[in-house]
Scaffold this active site. Structure first.
Site, PDB file in Angstrom:
ATOM      1  NE  ARG A 185      -2.699   0.508   3.472  1.00  0.00           N
ATOM      2  CZ  ARG A 185      -2.328   1.281   4.493  1.00  0.00           C
ATOM      3  NH1 ARG A 185      -2.264   2.593   4.332  1.00  0.00           N
ATOM      4  NH2 ARG A 185      -2.012   0.765   5.661  1.00  0.00           N
TER       5      ARG A 185
ATOM      6  CE1 TYR B 152     -15.213   8.803 -16.652  1.00  0.00           C
ATOM      7  CE2 TYR B 152     -14.718   9.197 -14.344  1.00  0.00           C
ATOM      8  CZ  TYR B 152     -15.138   8.353 -15.352  1.00  0.00           C
ATOM      9  OH  TYR B 152     -15.492   7.061 -15.052  1.00  0.00           O
TER      10      TYR B 152
ATOM     11  CG  ASP C  97      -8.067  13.723 -16.660  1.00  0.00           C
ATOM     12  OD1 ASP C  97      -7.437  13.052 -17.516  1.00  0.00           O
ATOM     13  OD2 ASP C  97      -8.978  13.231 -15.976  1.00  0.00           O
TER      14      ASP C  97
ATOM     15  CE  LYS D  51     -11.566   5.655 -19.225  1.00  0.00           C
ATOM     16  NZ  LYS D  51     -11.328   5.826 -17.785  1.00  0.00           N
TER      17      LYS D  51
END
Length: 399
Positions: free
Chosen positions: A59, A112, A184, A209
């Site tokens: 993590r 988005y 972005d 993507k």
């Protein structure tokens, strides 16, 4: 890795460890959750995490994720990167790391949908105000700045209508107002735009993507300065917990190896499809930054090196019925959500639904979106199939 190498070479080699006899040419994913340590090597609290600390727990960091992060930083010209479990995890972590109660966020009014909803539904619960503004208009950005604006977040090209923002112009405005700029760049990819070189402070990617490229892995990343990324790792990654699974990190690394040739073919197919759709009698308009028909084509040519493979088109009438027809009749193209995959995907996004549930635009902003999108847009992610086959499939399905 030497900076003089071209991006296509960096995508293949930037994340490599030291070359030595017996080392693999293609690294295998390191899936371990825990790593050997020593009482003097690392503290138990993430707040004590030092620079260049060894791997301790996945993590916090992982060798496979580390390789991915080094590659992304090299491609974007950044000092460091932090990977996350999804693009939304990356954006959420960045917002919560850079914003606090009493701060103000400026956000592209076309972006988005999940990011728009995060800004309007969740951030206000934490005392963070958000304003959606047309970031394609630098004057509108400047007018919307407040003394407490801490972050301007733009998406360019913007999902789903491929609207562009002049990154350099908005970066100058944000910095003059005491704010930072995050971009972005998921649709553009590092082969299309390098926002850090244009003045941005952070670059965000949904690895899901184009970077992964095969539709088989979720992931996200933020790239920026080393000190800011170290702070983001401690707070946004370790404490919020949106860690990227090591195998998904490896799948994204695998995708990066072919990103350069894939983006070239995505762009070439999009160019052919845009030309076909622009002449089709049922099509009202087509939006693709690489076309002279795009209203911001001059900015695209100045800011982008690759125009990507995502385009959008709207119908003259009967968009809902046409969406049903395409879903039933397409044979090569898949009627499915998402973008950036090897296979072509098409999905209809009704304007009324998007404005009601996600963007919530009113007045001039609503009118501007409707002018671009009409009744709704058919978001078309051009894949890697033969362009003639894609055109033939569209032709028979459109009728």
């Amino acid at each position: 890795m030497a900076e003089k190498l071209a991006p296509a070479t960096l995508a293949l080699h930037a994340g490599e460890t030291e070359r030595r006899p017996g080392a693999p040419v293609t690294a295998s994913p390191q899936l371990a959750a825990s790593f050997f340590t020593h009482p003097d090597a690392i503290g138990f609290s993430a707040n004590d995490l030092a620079e260049n600390a060894p791997h301790f727990y996945t993590r916090w960091s992982n060798p496979t994720a580390d390789s991915l992060e080094r590659t992304l930083a090299a491609l974007e010209g950044g000092e460091a990167a932090v990977s996350f479990a999804s693009g939304m995890a990356a954006v959420s972590a960045l917002f919560l790391d850079r914003l606090a109660a009493g701060d103000h966020l400026l956000l592209s009014d076309v972006c988005y949908a999940g990011v728009a909803e995060l800004a309007q539904d969740i951030l206000p619960r934490h005392g963070i105000a958000a304003t959606l503004v047309d970031t394609a208009d630098p004057a509108a950005v400047e007018a919307a700045l407040r003394p407490n604006t801490r972050l301007v977040h733009v998406e360019t090209p913007a999902n789903p209508i491929l609207k562009l923002t002049d990154i350099a112009a908005v970066a100058a405005i944000a910095h003059a107002g005491g704010a930072e700029l995050s971009v972005d760049s998921t649709i553009a990819t590092p082969f299309g735009t390098r926002p850090l070189a244009l003045g941005a402070d952070y670059v965000v990617h949904s690895l899901t993507k184009y970077i992964s490229g095969h539709g088989d892995a979720l992931g996200g990343a933020v790239i920026g300065g080393a000190a800011r990324m170290a702070a983001l790792r401690r707070q946004g990654l370790i404490h919020l917990g949106g860690a990227l699974a090591p195998f998904n990190a490896w799948l994204s690394l695998r995708g990066l190896e072919t990103l350069a040739p894939r983006m070239a073919l995505h762009e070439a197919n999009a160019r052919r499809l845009e030309a076909f759709l622009a002449e089709h009698p049922k099509v009202r308009s087509v939006l693709w930054p690489g076309s002279p028909r795009h209203p911001q084509h001059a900015l695209a040519r100045r800011q982008m090196r690759n125009f990507s493979g995502l385009l959008a088109f709207s119908a003259r009438s009967g968009s809902g019925a046409l969406a049903a027809r395409l879903a039933e009749r397409l044979r090569v193209i898949s009627y499915a959500v998402s973008l950036g995959k090897t296979k072509s995907l098409l999905f209809y996004i009704p304007t009324d639904d998007l404005l009601r549930a996600s963007f919530r635009l009113r007045g001039a902003q609503e009118a501007a979106y409707r002018d671009w999108a009409g009744e709704g847009v058919f978001r078309f992610s051009a894949g890697l199939e033969d362009a003639d086959d894609l055109i033939a499939d569209l032709a028979q399905a459109l009728g």
